[in-house]
Design a protein around this motif. Sequence first.
Motif, PDB file in Angstrom:
ATOM      1  N   SER A  24       0.825  -1.209   0.000  1.00  0.00           N
ATOM      2  CA  SER A  24       0.000   0.000   0.000  1.00  0.00           C
ATOM      3  C   SER A  24       0.859   1.258   0.000  1.00  0.00           C
ATOM      4  O   SER A  24       0.579   2.218  -0.737  1.00  0.00           O
ATOM      5  CB  SER A  24      -0.920   0.003   1.228  1.00  0.00           C
ATOM      6  OG  SER A  24      -1.774  -1.121   1.225  1.00  0.00           O
ATOM      7  N   LEU A  25       1.917   1.282   0.812  1.00  0.00           N
ATOM      8  CA  LEU A  25       2.793   2.449   0.868  1.00  0.00           C
ATOM      9  C   LEU A  25       3.561   2.638  -0.434  1.00  0.00           C
ATOM     10  O   LEU A  25       3.783   3.772  -0.881  1.00  0.00           O
ATOM     11  CB  LEU A  25       3.752   2.322   2.045  1.00  0.00           C
ATOM     12  CG  LEU A  25       3.097   2.426   3.437  1.00  0.00           C
ATOM     13  CD1 LEU A  25       4.117   2.144   4.525  1.00  0.00           C
ATOM     14  CD2 LEU A  25       2.460   3.790   3.633  1.00  0.00           C
ATOM     15  N   ALA A  27       2.451   1.804  -3.378  1.00  0.00           N
ATOM     16  CA  ALA A  27       1.471   2.346  -4.328  1.00  0.00           C
ATOM     17  C   ALA A  27       1.220   3.830  -4.063  1.00  0.00           C
ATOM     18  O   ALA A  27       1.115   4.633  -5.004  1.00  0.00           O
ATOM     19  CB  ALA A  27       0.166   1.553  -4.231  1.00  0.00           C
ATOM     20  N   CYS A  28       1.147   4.227  -2.786  1.00  0.00           N
ATOM     21  CA  CYS A  28       0.937   5.641  -2.442  1.00  0.00           C
ATOM     22  C   CYS A  28       2.096   6.509  -2.924  1.00  0.00           C
ATOM     23  O   CYS A  28       1.888   7.613  -3.446  1.00  0.00           O
ATOM     24  CB  CYS A  28       0.767   5.793  -0.934  1.00  0.00           C
ATOM     25  SG  CYS A  28      -0.799   5.146  -0.293  1.00  0.00           S
ATOM     26  N   CYS A  29       3.314   6.019  -2.744  1.00  0.00           N
ATOM     27  CA  CYS A  29       4.489   6.769  -3.200  1.00  0.00           C
ATOM     28  C   CYS A  29       4.488   6.913  -4.723  1.00  0.00           C
ATOM     29  O   CYS A  29       4.849   7.968  -5.259  1.00  0.00           O
ATOM     30  CB  CYS A  29       5.769   6.082  -2.739  1.00  0.00           C
ATOM     31  SG  CYS A  29       6.087   6.212  -0.974  1.00  0.00           S
ATOM     32  N   VAL A  31       1.807   6.921  -6.694  1.00  0.00           N
ATOM     33  CA  VAL A  31       0.756   7.879  -7.039  1.00  0.00           C
ATOM     34  C   VAL A  31       1.227   9.310  -6.758  1.00  0.00           C
ATOM     35  O   VAL A  31       1.013  10.222  -7.561  1.00  0.00           O
ATOM     36  CB  VAL A  31      -0.532   7.567  -6.254  1.00  0.00           C
ATOM     37  CG1 VAL A  31      -1.552   8.686  -6.430  1.00  0.00           C
ATOM     38  CG2 VAL A  31      -1.127   6.241  -6.706  1.00  0.00           C
ATOM     39  N   ALA A  32       1.888   9.512  -5.611  1.00  0.00           N
ATOM     40  CA  ALA A  32       2.411  10.841  -5.266  1.00  0.00           C
ATOM     41  C   ALA A  32       3.432  11.303  -6.303  1.00  0.00           C
ATOM     42  O   ALA A  32       3.459  12.487  -6.680  1.00  0.00           O
ATOM     43  CB  ALA A  32       3.044  10.813  -3.881  1.00  0.00           C
ATOM     44  N   PRO A 182       9.316  10.952  -2.990  1.00  0.00           N
ATOM     45  CA  PRO A 182       8.455   9.869  -3.478  1.00  0.00           C
ATOM     46  C   PRO A 182       9.240   8.750  -4.167  1.00  0.00           C
ATOM     47  O   PRO A 182       8.874   7.576  -4.060  1.00  0.00           O
ATOM     48  CB  PRO A 182       7.517  10.576  -4.458  1.00  0.00           C
ATOM     49  CG  PRO A 182       7.505  11.985  -4.023  1.00  0.00           C
ATOM     50  CD  PRO A 182       8.886  12.259  -3.529  1.00  0.00           C
ATOM     51  N   SER A 186       9.228   4.963  -2.970  1.00  0.00           N
ATOM     52  CA  SER A 186       8.825   3.894  -3.876  1.00  0.00           C
ATOM     53  C   SER A 186       9.839   2.761  -3.893  1.00  0.00           C
ATOM     54  O   SER A 186       9.476   1.579  -3.867  1.00  0.00           O
ATOM     55  CB  SER A 186       8.652   4.451  -5.300  1.00  0.00           C
ATOM     56  OG  SER A 186       7.625   5.415  -5.348  1.00  0.00           O
ATOM     57  N   SER A 190       8.908  -0.776  -2.252  1.00  0.00           N
ATOM     58  CA  SER A 190       8.867  -1.849  -3.242  1.00  0.00           C
ATOM     59  C   SER A 190       9.790  -2.991  -2.828  1.00  0.00           C
ATOM     60  O   SER A 190       9.439  -4.178  -2.960  1.00  0.00           O
ATOM     61  CB  SER A 190       9.284  -1.317  -4.617  1.00  0.00           C
ATOM     62  OG  SER A 190       8.366  -0.361  -5.087  1.00  0.00           O
ATOM     63  N   THR A 193       8.145  -4.811  -0.080  1.00  0.00           N
ATOM     64  CA  THR A 193       7.055  -5.636  -0.609  1.00  0.00           C
ATOM     65  C   THR A 193       7.587  -6.949  -1.159  1.00  0.00           C
ATOM     66  O   THR A 193       7.011  -8.025  -0.923  1.00  0.00           O
ATOM     67  CB  THR A 193       6.297  -4.871  -1.710  1.00  0.00           C
ATOM     68  OG1 THR A 193       5.764  -3.656  -1.176  1.00  0.00           O
ATOM     69  CG2 THR A 193       5.164  -5.705  -2.265  1.00  0.00           C
TER      70      THR A 193
END
Length: 232
Positions: A24-25, A27-29, A31-32, A182, A186, A190, A193
């Motif tokens: 989730s983090l 993906a947020c990075c 998107v940012a 960001p 990411s 990543s 993850t």
Amino acid sequence: MTRSKSPQEKEKCKISAWFTVSLSLAACCLVALIVLGVVIVQPVVETDSLSFQEANCTTVNSYFTGEKPSCSCGKYCSSWYPCHRYLVRYVPAAGGNGTARDAVMFDTEGGLNKGRTAGEDLQCATRPCNNYDHGDSELTRFNTTYGEGQIYTCLYNPNDPGFVILTRLFTWNAVFHSMLWPSIGSVIFSALTVYWGLRCKKASGTGPDSSITVVSKNDRPPPYDGGFIYNN
């Protein structure tokens, strides 16, 4: 009665939770990074606003073009604003031999990026957007400061002298940091993850359900000799 979780099951739950958080983090990075790239980096790069230099501007003409572009004024809110075009004459504060030049004025590099390739009727100096007076009050204040005959400081691009802006919103530091943090986030999330994904895969291959029960030799039934058993 509810069966308590085994240590292996608890470990699987913990690994799954960390995997979900990391994903989730990450993906947020991402998107940012995309949003900041569009909002900050794109206008700066396309208008070359970091190269703008100071000048003294005088508005020589301003008029309503007749266009009323639509705009978004918030969630579930849409409106429009009257497009006013401002023509100015400016003298570079340094260099230029004091030669006056004519240009079209925009409020920021964002407005310049939207309007410089548009037709003259859509070269709006400012874009106030609200749903109560369609920017009339803001346009009145804007015209009081930058109307015909007003003298003020502006910024021009020596490589594209046909346009000027009033305010540069984004500096080199803003561009640098909007991409740096960001991107770092990411990469880190990543990697986490991937790490937790491998841990989750490894944990899925172990546990009480995957264990094999070995039967000892003494517990095995006697071999069947092929005869028949009769009951009296």
